[in-house]
Scaffold this active site. Sequence first.
Site, PDB file in Angstrom:
ATOM      1  CG  HIS A 282      -2.265  -0.488  -3.879  1.00 11.72           C
ATOM      2  ND1 HIS A 282      -2.535   0.820  -3.572  1.00 11.72           N
ATOM      3  CD2 HIS A 282      -2.615  -1.209  -2.778  1.00 11.72           C
ATOM      4  CE1 HIS A 282      -3.021   0.887  -2.346  1.00 11.72           C
ATOM      5  NE2 HIS A 282      -3.090  -0.329  -1.847  1.00 11.72           N
TER       6      HIS A 282
ATOM      7  CG  ASN B  54      -3.199   3.685   1.166  1.00 14.59           C
ATOM      8  OD1 ASN B  54      -4.320   3.739   1.684  1.00 14.59           O
ATOM      9  ND2 ASN B  54      -2.743   2.590   0.573  1.00 14.59           N
TER      10      ASN B  54
ATOM     11  CB  SER C 279      -0.830   0.068   1.285  1.00 13.12           C
ATOM     12  OG  SER C 279      -1.611  -1.060   1.431  1.00 13.12           O
TER      13      SER C 279
ATOM     14  CD  GLU D 196      -2.728   3.903  -6.051  1.00 12.41           C
ATOM     15  OE1 GLU D 196      -2.626   5.125  -6.097  1.00 12.41           O
ATOM     16  OE2 GLU D 196      -2.428   3.257  -5.025  1.00 12.41           O
TER      17      GLU D 196
HETATM   18  N1  LIG Z   1      -6.352  -4.228   4.148  1.00  7.92           N
HETATM   19  C1  LIG Z   1      -6.498  -3.407   3.135  1.00  7.92           C
HETATM   20  O1  LIG Z   1      -7.543  -2.726   2.989  1.00  7.92           O
HETATM   21  C2  LIG Z   1      -5.418  -3.291   2.093  1.00  7.92           C
HETATM   22  C3  LIG Z   1      -5.724  -2.666   0.877  1.00  7.92           C
HETATM   23  C4  LIG Z   1      -4.764  -2.621  -0.130  1.00  7.92           C
HETATM   24  C5  LIG Z   1      -3.502  -3.155   0.118  1.00  7.92           C
HETATM   25  N2  LIG Z   1      -3.210  -3.720   1.313  1.00  7.92           N
HETATM   26  C6  LIG Z   1      -1.854  -4.272   1.501  1.00  7.92           C
HETATM   27  O2  LIG Z   1      -1.930  -5.674   1.291  1.00  7.92           O
HETATM   28  C7  LIG Z   1      -0.946  -6.330   2.102  1.00  7.92           C
HETATM   29  C8  LIG Z   1      -1.622  -7.362   2.970  1.00  7.92           C
HETATM   30  O3  LIG Z   1      -2.570  -6.710   3.799  1.00  7.92           O
HETATM   31  P1  LIG Z   1      -3.791  -7.493   4.466  1.00  7.92           P
HETATM   32  O4  LIG Z   1      -4.733  -6.461   4.952  1.00  7.92           O
HETATM   33  O5  LIG Z   1      -4.249  -8.581   3.549  1.00  7.92           O
HETATM   34  O6  LIG Z   1      -3.037  -8.151   5.725  1.00  7.92           O
HETATM   35  P2  LIG Z   1      -3.529  -9.380   6.639  1.00  7.92           P
HETATM   36  O7  LIG Z   1      -2.826  -9.219   7.932  1.00  7.92           O
HETATM   37  O8  LIG Z   1      -5.009  -9.506   6.589  1.00  7.92           O
HETATM   38  O9  LIG Z   1      -2.939 -10.665   5.865  1.00  7.92           O
HETATM   39  C9  LIG Z   1      -1.567 -10.955   5.747  1.00  7.92           C
HETATM   40  C10 LIG Z   1      -1.412 -12.463   5.582  1.00  7.92           C
HETATM   41  O10 LIG Z   1      -0.046 -12.741   5.269  1.00  7.92           O
HETATM   42  C11 LIG Z   1       0.297 -13.942   5.935  1.00  7.92           C
HETATM   43  N3  LIG Z   1       1.750 -14.082   6.008  1.00  7.92           N
HETATM   44  C12 LIG Z   1       2.613 -13.564   6.915  1.00  7.92           C
HETATM   45  N4  LIG Z   1       3.861 -13.970   6.613  1.00  7.92           N
HETATM   46  C13 LIG Z   1       3.787 -14.733   5.498  1.00  7.92           C
HETATM   47  C14 LIG Z   1       4.734 -15.450   4.705  1.00  7.92           C
HETATM   48  N5  LIG Z   1       6.030 -15.456   5.030  1.00  7.92           N
HETATM   49  N6  LIG Z   1       4.290 -16.141   3.618  1.00  7.92           N
HETATM   50  C15 LIG Z   1       2.982 -16.153   3.302  1.00  7.92           C
HETATM   51  N7  LIG Z   1       2.040 -15.504   4.031  1.00  7.92           N
HETATM   52  C16 LIG Z   1       2.439 -14.808   5.110  1.00  7.92           C
HETATM   53  C17 LIG Z   1      -0.397 -13.829   7.278  1.00  7.92           C
HETATM   54  O11 LIG Z   1      -0.499 -15.113   7.903  1.00  7.92           O
HETATM   55  C18 LIG Z   1      -1.749 -13.249   6.849  1.00  7.92           C
HETATM   56  O12 LIG Z   1      -2.683 -14.282   6.543  1.00  7.92           O
HETATM   57  C19 LIG Z   1      -0.225  -5.220   2.873  1.00  7.92           C
HETATM   58  O13 LIG Z   1       0.914  -4.838   2.164  1.00  7.92           O
HETATM   59  C20 LIG Z   1      -1.253  -4.101   2.887  1.00  7.92           C
HETATM   60  O14 LIG Z   1      -0.663  -2.839   3.035  1.00  7.92           O
HETATM   61  C21 LIG Z   1      -4.153  -3.816   2.304  1.00  7.92           C
END
Ligand SMILES: NC(=O)c1ccc[n+]([C@@H]2O[C@H](COP(=O)([O-])OP(=O)(O)OC[C@H]3O[C@@H](n4cnc5c(N)ncnc54)[C@H](O)[C@@H]3O)[C@@H](O)[C@H]2O)c1
Length: 288
Positions: free
Chosen positions: A143, A193, A122, A155
């Site tokens: 993104h 963001n 993000s 994005e």
């Molecule tokens: N939540 C949002 O609204 C949103 C929107 C756009 C982008 N993002 C981005 O997406 C990414 C993930 O965010 P999220 O909200 O899905 O987080 P989340 O915490 O819901 O999920 C992350 C997942 O990654 C897993 N994980 C951790 N280490 C790992 C590894 N070594 N190998 C494989 N899996 C592993 C965790 O177990 C978890 O299930 C971040 O970079 C975040 O900034 C989030």
Amino acid sequence: MNPEGIRTIAVLGGGTMGNGIAHVFARYGYTVILRDVERQFLERAVENISKNLDREIRKGKLADGEKAAILGRIDAVTDLDSISRADLAIEAVPEQLELKRRVLGEADRVLRPEAILATNTSSISVTALAAATQRPERFIGMHFMNPVPIMPLVEVIRGLQTSDETFEAAMSLCKKLEKTPVAVADSPGFVSNRVLMPLINEAAFCVMEGVATPDAVDNVMKLGMNHPMGPLELADFIGLDVCLDIMEVMLEGFGDPKFRPCPLLKKMVAAGWLGKKSGRGFHVYGGN
Ligand SMILES: NC(=O)c1ccc[n+]([C@@H]2O[C@H](COP(=O)([O-])OP(=O)(O)OC[C@H]3O[C@@H](n4cnc5c(N)ncnc54)[C@H](O)[C@@H]3O)[C@@H](O)[C@H]2O)c1
């Protein structure tokens, strides 16, 4: 890699974003290898995908009979070697530089040299993440927005070394998923963001300073600015830990105090009040 040659997608991380990304690719006929570190996280991810597909069926967007085939295209795995057959891998692990660098470095070693590696970060520099791999020219930011099956925007962020071919492949892939890709430069928080998070952060300051309750802040923005969700409701939905991580990355990246995270946001994350996913954030959620 030619976009037509991209058929198998690895998704690294099955959380909020990973399961949405897996859902969308499988929905559009791609084979998906969904990798997380523990079986229980994968079970939760597949359960969420199944529930979200049911919602699409209820809304008449998906035929009943297609659900089993979509789920059948998703292979949920914990071992890293299983991703070696992917043509493109998208990383969606938590927004922490060192963790992402490690996960991307590991994936880079397992993937075929011609495969593309993408990050769903993000806010972190795509160029800096590309440097954790040996394929910076086949590395790109894709993104996706939350919830991935619903939001049309992606994005697309080129790192300094991203090739034209990789950029074109990413743009074309988004269109195949019926998403609208918008190319933006590699800058902390990109556009989405950089604009959204200071709004959420300021809303948190309003609560901390006693200017208004979370409900009141959300109502002002919904009823007065025609926002479909209030900023604090949206923050809960995104995950307060994710919001905090993004503010920290922008503070560090720009060195500008206007990006300092609200102390209340920090305190809530420390308490484990992460928003909807933990049952409590600025608002309280039942049944979670
Ligand atoms: N939540 C949002 O609204 C949103 C929107 C756009 C982008 N993002 C981005 O997406 C990414 C993930 O965010 P999220 O909200 O899905 O987080 P989340 O915490 O819901 O999920 C992350 C997942 O990654 C897993 N994980 C951790 N280490 C790992 C590894 N070594 N190998 C494989 N899996 C592993 C965790 O177990 C978890 O299930 C971040 O970079 C975040 O900034 C989030």
